[in-house]
Design an enzyme around this catalytic site. Structure first.
Site, short mmCIF file in Angstrom:
data_model
loop_
_atom_site.label_atom_id
_atom_site.label_comp_id
_atom_site.label_asym_id
_atom_site.label_seq_id
_atom_site.Cartn_x
_atom_site.Cartn_y
_atom_site.Cartn_z
N GLY A 1 -0.79 3.35 -11.28
CA GLY A 1 -1.40 3.00 -12.55
C GLY A 1 -2.83 3.53 -12.63
N GLY B 1 -12.30 -6.35 16.12
CA GLY B 1 -12.10 -7.31 15.02
C GLY B 1 -10.66 -7.81 15.03
N VAL B 2 -10.21 -8.25 13.87
CA VAL B 2 -8.92 -8.94 13.78
C VAL B 2 -7.76 -8.00 14.12
CG1 VAL B 2 -7.68 -10.59 12.40
CG2 VAL B 2 -10.03 -10.14 11.87
N VAL C 1 -19.69 5.31 19.49
CA VAL C 1 -18.76 6.42 19.66
C VAL C 1 -19.44 7.69 19.18
CG1 VAL C 1 -16.53 7.38 18.89
CG2 VAL C 1 -16.74 4.93 19.38
N GLY D 1 -12.60 -1.83 10.15
CA GLY D 1 -12.78 -2.36 8.80
C GLY D 1 -12.00 -1.54 7.79
N ASP E 1 -8.61 -7.59 -1.98
CA ASP E 1 -9.39 -6.70 -1.09
C ASP E 1 -10.27 -5.71 -1.85
OD1 ASP E 1 -8.06 -7.91 0.99
OD2 ASP E 1 -7.32 -6.04 1.89
N ALA F 1 -5.08 -12.21 2.72
CA ALA F 1 -4.00 -12.31 1.73
C ALA F 1 -4.12 -13.60 0.90
CB ALA F 1 -2.66 -12.27 2.45
N HIS G 1 3.15 -38.45 18.02
CA HIS G 1 3.02 -38.21 19.45
C HIS G 1 4.37 -37.82 20.02
CE1 HIS G 1 1.70 -38.61 23.58
NE2 HIS G 1 2.83 -39.26 23.82
P1 FAD Z 1 -2.91 -5.02 -1.01
O1 FAD Z 1 -2.05 -5.90 -0.22
O2 FAD Z 1 -3.56 -3.87 -0.29
O3 FAD Z 1 -2.00 -4.46 -2.19
C1 FAD Z 1 -2.46 -3.51 -3.08
C2 FAD Z 1 -1.27 -2.80 -3.69
O4 FAD Z 1 -1.72 -2.01 -4.76
C3 FAD Z 1 -0.57 -1.85 -2.72
O5 FAD Z 1 0.84 -2.01 -2.82
C4 FAD Z 1 -0.97 -0.48 -3.22
O6 FAD Z 1 0.01 0.52 -2.97
C5 FAD Z 1 -1.09 -0.74 -4.70
N1 FAD Z 1 -1.94 0.21 -5.42
C6 FAD Z 1 -3.18 0.67 -5.10
N2 FAD Z 1 -3.64 1.48 -6.06
C7 FAD Z 1 -2.68 1.54 -7.02
C8 FAD Z 1 -2.56 2.19 -8.25
N3 FAD Z 1 -3.55 2.96 -8.73
N4 FAD Z 1 -1.41 2.04 -8.94
C9 FAD Z 1 -0.39 1.26 -8.50
N5 FAD Z 1 -0.46 0.61 -7.32
C10 FAD Z 1 -1.58 0.74 -6.60
N6 FAD Z 1 -4.49 -11.17 5.86
C11 FAD Z 1 -4.16 -12.45 6.09
O7 FAD Z 1 -4.53 -13.32 5.31
N7 FAD Z 1 -3.40 -12.81 7.17
C12 FAD Z 1 -2.97 -11.89 8.07
O8 FAD Z 1 -2.30 -12.25 9.04
C13 FAD Z 1 -3.30 -10.54 7.86
N8 FAD Z 1 -2.89 -9.60 8.72
C14 FAD Z 1 -3.21 -8.30 8.49
C15 FAD Z 1 -2.79 -7.35 9.42
C16 FAD Z 1 -3.11 -6.02 9.22
C17 FAD Z 1 -2.66 -5.00 10.23
C18 FAD Z 1 -3.84 -5.63 8.06
C19 FAD Z 1 -4.15 -4.19 7.82
C20 FAD Z 1 -4.26 -6.57 7.14
C21 FAD Z 1 -3.96 -7.92 7.36
N9 FAD Z 1 -4.37 -8.90 6.47
C22 FAD Z 1 -4.08 -10.20 6.72
C23 FAD Z 1 -5.14 -8.57 5.26
C24 FAD Z 1 -4.20 -8.56 4.04
O9 FAD Z 1 -3.17 -7.63 4.26
C25 FAD Z 1 -5.00 -8.19 2.80
O10 FAD Z 1 -6.12 -9.03 2.67
C26 FAD Z 1 -4.12 -8.34 1.56
O11 FAD Z 1 -2.99 -7.51 1.65
C27 FAD Z 1 -4.92 -8.00 0.30
O12 FAD Z 1 -4.09 -8.15 -0.80
P2 FAD Z 1 -4.34 -7.32 -2.14
O13 FAD Z 1 -3.29 -7.77 -3.08
O14 FAD Z 1 -5.75 -7.41 -2.53
O15 FAD Z 1 -4.09 -5.79 -1.73
P1 NAI Z 2 -12.83 -6.22 11.14
O1 NAI Z 2 -13.92 -6.21 10.17
O2 NAI Z 2 -12.11 -7.47 11.46
O3 NAI Z 2 -13.38 -5.68 12.54
C1 NAI Z 2 -13.95 -4.41 12.69
C2 NAI Z 2 -14.71 -4.37 13.99
O4 NAI Z 2 -15.04 -3.03 14.24
C3 NAI Z 2 -16.01 -5.16 13.94
O5 NAI Z 2 -16.12 -5.96 15.09
C4 NAI Z 2 -17.07 -4.07 13.88
O6 NAI Z 2 -18.28 -4.45 14.47
C5 NAI Z 2 -16.39 -2.97 14.64
N1 NAI Z 2 -16.86 -1.62 14.33
C6 NAI Z 2 -17.21 -1.12 13.10
N2 NAI Z 2 -17.57 0.18 13.22
C7 NAI Z 2 -17.42 0.50 14.53
C8 NAI Z 2 -17.61 1.69 15.26
N3 NAI Z 2 -18.02 2.83 14.67
N4 NAI Z 2 -17.38 1.68 16.59
C9 NAI Z 2 -16.96 0.54 17.22
N5 NAI Z 2 -16.76 -0.62 16.57
C10 NAI Z 2 -16.97 -0.65 15.23
O7 NAI Z 2 -11.83 -5.06 10.67
P2 NAI Z 2 -10.34 -4.71 11.06
O8 NAI Z 2 -9.97 -5.25 12.40
O9 NAI Z 2 -10.21 -3.27 10.78
O10 NAI Z 2 -9.52 -5.52 10.00
C11 NAI Z 2 -9.79 -5.35 8.62
C12 NAI Z 2 -9.58 -6.61 7.88
O11 NAI Z 2 -8.19 -6.88 7.75
C13 NAI Z 2 -10.12 -7.84 8.59
O12 NAI Z 2 -11.49 -8.02 8.37
C14 NAI Z 2 -9.35 -8.92 7.92
O13 NAI Z 2 -9.97 -9.22 6.71
C15 NAI Z 2 -8.01 -8.27 7.67
N6 NAI Z 2 -7.06 -8.71 8.70
C16 NAI Z 2 -6.77 -10.04 8.76
C17 NAI Z 2 -5.90 -10.52 9.72
C18 NAI Z 2 -5.66 -11.96 9.80
O14 NAI Z 2 -6.02 -12.67 8.88
N7 NAI Z 2 -5.04 -12.46 10.86
C19 NAI Z 2 -5.24 -9.62 10.68
C20 NAI Z 2 -5.68 -8.25 10.54
C21 NAI Z 2 -6.53 -7.83 9.56
#
Ligand code: FAD
Ligand code: NAI
Length: 475
Positions: A122, A192-193, A247, A281, A322, A330, A454
């Site tokens: 979109g 990070g996470v 790095v 990040g 996001d 999420a 319990h």
């Molecule tokens: P997204 O989930 O990124 O969805 C955006 C959607 O928009 C995508 O389908 C994309 O293709 C679509 N889109 C983008 N641009 C366009 C366009 N122009 N037209 C049409 N479609 C488009 N969060 C948690 O709370 N718990 C977790 O355990 C967790 N684990 C994670 C693990 C990993 C490895 C990662 C990477 C993230 C994790 N997160 C977790 C973070 C979570 O995935 C995001 O915060 C969440 O998905 C954000 O939701 P959103 O709807 O903003 O965007």
């Molecule tokens: P993050 O923000 O959690 O962690 C990134 C880490 O990388 C930080 O500790 C930062 O200091 C470090 N960093 C940044 N630049 C660097 C560099 N050049 N060299 C070395 N270290 C560096 O980001 P991450 O792990 O990529 O995850 C992104 C986001 O996805 C999270 O912040 C979270 O919001 C979401 N997420 C949530 C999960 C959950 O809720 N369980 C699981 C996975 C992701």
């Protein structure tokens, strides 16, 4: 003739598809556009969360935890195994099936709620008195017109400068979730996470994992005591950490990746690994939106600028999840999606950012909600804190998972709960009680006076609440 809608949602991640459903529940004619494709080129709604985030990572965390338990803990229970093996292709296949169930579930929900789903990208074309024109590119290209637009386009992994993701050697979350075998050595940039969750998966399956972190300390956003306990546990499991790292170069060779860096003392060092996950990040997805066509304001990171209620600079254009400020979670995206749909309907949607819980699904799990001790000290707020260790909880002993604790922080005068911090088994589930309590402005004593089953891990929550008043019964 363009199709017209009351609300057009761009993005069907947790922010977008939930906003679309809520708007439809409120009686609006809704379209939801999402570009994600499955392997066959078909629609795969659910966004990062469903396809390459929350859901697949938890599937692999579960599989790898079973493997770890079978290898290291079954024997304590008298369960013997003559040979233990891991079929990575099967494990990843199961993960893919879990993802597909979720994609299909979302398509079903959109249909059930009469949301028109469009598979494609979109973008803004322009605006007129009739509303905003949004083009949908893809197999069935067309232009829609919407009175309100909700942007929920999510985020993508940020690459290290000069080290683009190839998803073979240099992996984002996407590649890290679909490795075809267990690498002997795995490097992770960023503790990070994602680094902790994905590092845990592949470490449990046998990889030697080294995590390089730029900051001098570990998990700065968590309560200090939780971060300390978690680092101790992860190091004991075999995850190797280096903090204060810079790095300087990443080179991809035939058999692996070499990362050149300077350590905390400024000494040059190298890390040679088979695969490298870069988890430093994420960046907002706004490139494909054609924001300039309508003058949508973005900040210097490319995120959509919104006010506290997710309004952009354009009338009747909203943005959630996001792609805007705030934690990339999420459930935060979902809450914003619901609140925006309700605001469009003239209701008073509300998101309390202080009550958004954080969970890291490692073992032990880490979860928290509200303020840390560090934040309260910095704000000069008087507080009292109490902790209860899982070592003193009968259910945790029976489970064999005694690492960690529950910690309550309450206002020194009113006893109102200001933060709850958990490192330990099922922290992701236990934190819900804290969220409920804080939403109802409960005091620590309120929790301490509630009957908890319990034996259960939740007794640790009650005991930590008692500990605020220095009257734990079992510790
Ligand atoms: P997204 O989930 O990124 O969805 C955006 C959607 O928009 C995508 O389908 C994309 O293709 C679509 N889109 C983008 N641009 C366009 C366009 N122009 N037209 C049409 N479609 C488009 N969060 C948690 O709370 N718990 C977790 O355990 C967790 N684990 C994670 C693990 C990993 C490895 C990662 C990477 C993230 C994790 N997160 C977790 C973070 C979570 O995935 C995001 O915060 C969440 O998905 C954000 O939701 P959103 O709807 O903003 O965007
Ligand atoms: P993050 O923000 O959690 O962690 C990134 C880490 O990388 C930080 O500790 C930062 O200091 C470090 N960093 C940044 N630049 C660097 C560099 N050049 N060299 C070395 N270290 C560096 O980001 P991450 O792990 O990529 O995850 C992104 C986001 O996805 C999270 O912040 C979270 O919001 C979401 N997420 C949530 C999960 C959950 O809720 N369980 C699981 C996975 C992701």
């Amino acid at each position: 003739m363009s199709k017209t809608f009351d609300v057009i949602v761009i993005g069907a991640g947790p922010g977008g598809y939930i906003a679309a459903i809520r708007a439809a529940q409120l009686g609006f004619k809704v379209a939801c556009i999402d570009a994600w494709q499955n392997a066959a080129g078909g629609p795969a709604p659910g966004g990062t969360c469903t396809n390459v985030g929350c859901i697949p990572s938890k599937a692999l965390l579960q599989s790898s935890e079973f493997f770890d338990h079978a290898g290291h803990h079954f024997a304590e229970h008298g369960i013997g195994l003559s040979a233990l093996s891991i079929d990575v292709a099967k494990m990843v296949g199961r993960k893919d099936a879990v993802v597909k169930q979720n994609n299909d579930g979302i398509l079903y929900l959109l249909k059930k709620n009469k949301v028109s789903f469009f598979h494609g990208r979109g973008a803004f074309v322009g605006s007129s008195e009739a509303g905003y024109q949004i083009s949908v590119s893809g197999s069935a290209a067309e232009t829609l017109v919407g009175t309100h637009v909700i942007l929920a386009t999510g985020s993508s992994a940020r690459a290290l400068p000069g080290a683009a993701f190839d998803e073979t050697r240099i992996l984002s979350n996407d590649g890290a979730l679909r490795l075809t075998g267990v690498p002997k050595t795995l490097g992770v940039i960023g503790s990070g996470v994602i680094g902790l969750e994905m590092g845990s998966v592949w470490r449990r399956l046998g990889a030697e994992v080294t995590i390089l972190e730029a900051l001098p300390g570990f998990l700065g956003a968590a309560d200090e005591a939780v971060a300390k306990e978690a680092l101790k546990a992860f190091s004991k499991q075999g995850l190797k950490f280096a903090f204060g790292v810079k790095v300087t170069d990443v080179q991809v060779g035939a058999s692996g990746v070499t990362v050149a860096y300077t350590d905390a003392k400024g000494q040059a060092a190298n890390l040679a690994v088979e695969r490298l996950i870069v988890s430093i990040g994420r960046q907002p997805n706004t490139d494909g939106l054609n924001a300039t066509a309508v003058g949508l304001a973005l900040d210097e990171r490319g995120a959509i600028v919104v006010d506290a209620e997710c309004r952009t600079n354009l009338p009747q254009v909203w943005a959630v999840g996001d792609v805007v400020r705030g934690p990339m979670l999420a459930h935060k995206a979902e809450e914003e999606g619901v609140a925006v749909a309700e605001r469009i309907a003239g209701q008073h949607g509300h998101v309390d950012f202080n009550l958004v819980p954080w969970v890291i699904y490692t073992a032990p799990e880490i979860a928290w909600v509200g303020q840390t001790e560090g934040q309260l000290k910095a704000a000069g707020r008087a507080y009292k804190a109490g902790s209860f260790p899982f070592l003193a909880n009968g259910r945790a002993r029976a489970l064999g998972e005694t690492t960690g604790f529950v910690k309550f922080i309450a206002d020194a005068a009113s006893d109102e709960i200001l933060g709850v911090h958990i490192v330990g088994p099922q922290a992701s589930e236990l934190i819900a009680e804290a969220c409920v309590a804080m939403a109802f402005k409960a005091s620590a004593e309120d929790i301490a006076r509630i009957c908890h089953a319990h034996p259960s891990l939740s007794e640790s929550t009650k005991e930590a609440a008692l500990a605020v008043d220095k009257r734990s019964l079992n510790f």
